[in-house]
Write an enzyme that holds these catalytic residues in place. Structure first.
Site, mmCIF file in Angstrom:
data_model
loop_
_atom_site.group_PDB
_atom_site.id
_atom_site.type_symbol
_atom_site.label_atom_id
_atom_site.label_comp_id
_atom_site.label_asym_id
_atom_site.label_seq_id
_atom_site.Cartn_x
_atom_site.Cartn_y
_atom_site.Cartn_z
ATOM 1 N N CYS A 223 6.401 47.390 25.321
ATOM 2 C CA CYS A 223 7.677 48.100 25.344
ATOM 3 C C CYS A 223 8.554 47.825 24.113
ATOM 4 O O CYS A 223 8.294 48.347 23.043
ATOM 5 C CB CYS A 223 8.421 47.775 26.639
ATOM 6 N N LYS B 42 4.866 39.323 25.645
ATOM 7 C CA LYS B 42 5.849 40.161 24.953
ATOM 8 C C LYS B 42 6.673 39.310 23.991
ATOM 9 O O LYS B 42 7.076 38.191 24.316
ATOM 10 C CB LYS B 42 6.757 40.827 25.993
ATOM 11 N N GLU C 267 4.199 48.115 32.136
ATOM 12 C CA GLU C 267 4.738 46.763 32.035
ATOM 13 C C GLU C 267 5.090 46.240 33.439
ATOM 14 O O GLU C 267 5.713 46.938 34.236
ATOM 15 C CB GLU C 267 5.973 46.838 31.146
#
Length: 206
Positions: A168, A115, A46
Site C-alpha cells: 500500500c 511494510k 493488505e
C-alpha cells in the site's frame, strides 16, 4: 531477461473485521477458484486475514494467535495446489508488530515482506500499532512452525519470472520499494492494499 508467460490475479474476498476464521475460508475459496482458472500467483489485500480495520484489536494477543492459526489452516488446505498466494497478515516479532505480506505455496511459507512506509495522517493510524520494516534488523521470522526469510527487499523466483512485493503506502514513497525491487531483477511487483471506513469514501473509490 525472461519473457515467460505468467497468469496472475488480484482477489477481493469478503472480510469480517477480526473474524479470522471467516476470512480464511473466503480466502481459500478464492485460491481454489484461481487455481482452476490456471492462475499461478494470486495477491490478496493488505491484512486480509484479520481485516484492515481492526484498530486497537491489533494489540490483542488472541487476534494475532488466531490470525496465525488460520494462516496455518489456509496453508494446510491448499498444500496440494501449485498456485502461489500472497496474503496480508499482522506478524509479531520481538515486541514489535509488523504489517506483512506472507507468500505461501504447496504447504510452505516462502517468505515474509514487512511494510516500510506506514501512513499516519487523516483516517490512517498505522504507527499506533505497527513498526516499519526500516526499524527491523532481523532477517527471518518463525511463522506457522517454519523459520522463513523476512525482508522488505525479498525476491521470489519462479521458473518463468521473479517477483517482489510492497504494501500500500510503500508505493507513494519518493523512492518506493518497487523501484529497488525492479533494479534487483523483479519482473513483477505486487502491491497489497486496503482502506478503512470513512463516510463517503466508497463513492470516490468507485
Amino acid at each position: 531477461m525472461n519473457y515467460g508467460y505468467v497468469r496472475v490475479a488480484a482477489a477481493v474476498p469478503r472480510v469480517k473485521v477480526a473474524d479470522c476464521k471467516f476470512n480464511a475460508r473466503e480466502i481459500e475459496k478464492e485460491i481454489i477458484i484461481a487455481e482452476g482458472k490456471g492462475v499461478q500467483i494470486i495477491a490478496f489485500p493488505e491484512l486480509c486475514i484479520t481485516g484492515y480495520t481492526c484498530g486497537d484489536l491489533f494489540a490483542q494477543q488472541l487476534l494475532l494467535e488466531e490470525a496465525e492459526m488460520e494462516l496455518m489452516q489456509i496453508i494446510n488446505n491448499t498444500r496440494q495446489l501449485d498456485i502461489i498466494a500472497i496474503l496480508g497478515l499482522p506478524v509479531a516479532l520481538n515486541g514489535m508488530l509488523l504489517n506483512t505480506a506472507v507468500v505461501i505455496q504447496k504447504g510452505k511459507v516462502l517468505g515474509v515482506v514487512p511494510k516500510t512506509y506506514l501512513p499516519n495522517y487523516k483516517e490512517f493510524y498505522e504507527k499506533r500499532w505497527f513498526t516499519s520494516a526500516a526499524c527491523v534488523t532481523e532477517t527471518s521470522v518463525r511463522l506457522c512452525g517454519q523459520v522463513v526469510p523476512m525482508r522488505a527487499d525479498l525476491l521470489f523466483e519462479m521458473a518463468n519470472t521473479t517477483f517482489g512485493i510492497e504494501i500500500c503506502e510503500d508505493l507513494w514513497a519518493p523512492i518506493p520499494p518497487s523501484s529497488s525491487l525492479a533494479m534487483q531483477g523483479a519482473e513483477i511487483v505486487f502491491n497489497l492494499s486496503a482502506d478503512n471506513e470513512c463516510i463517503g469514501k466508497h463513492n470516490y473509490l468507485c
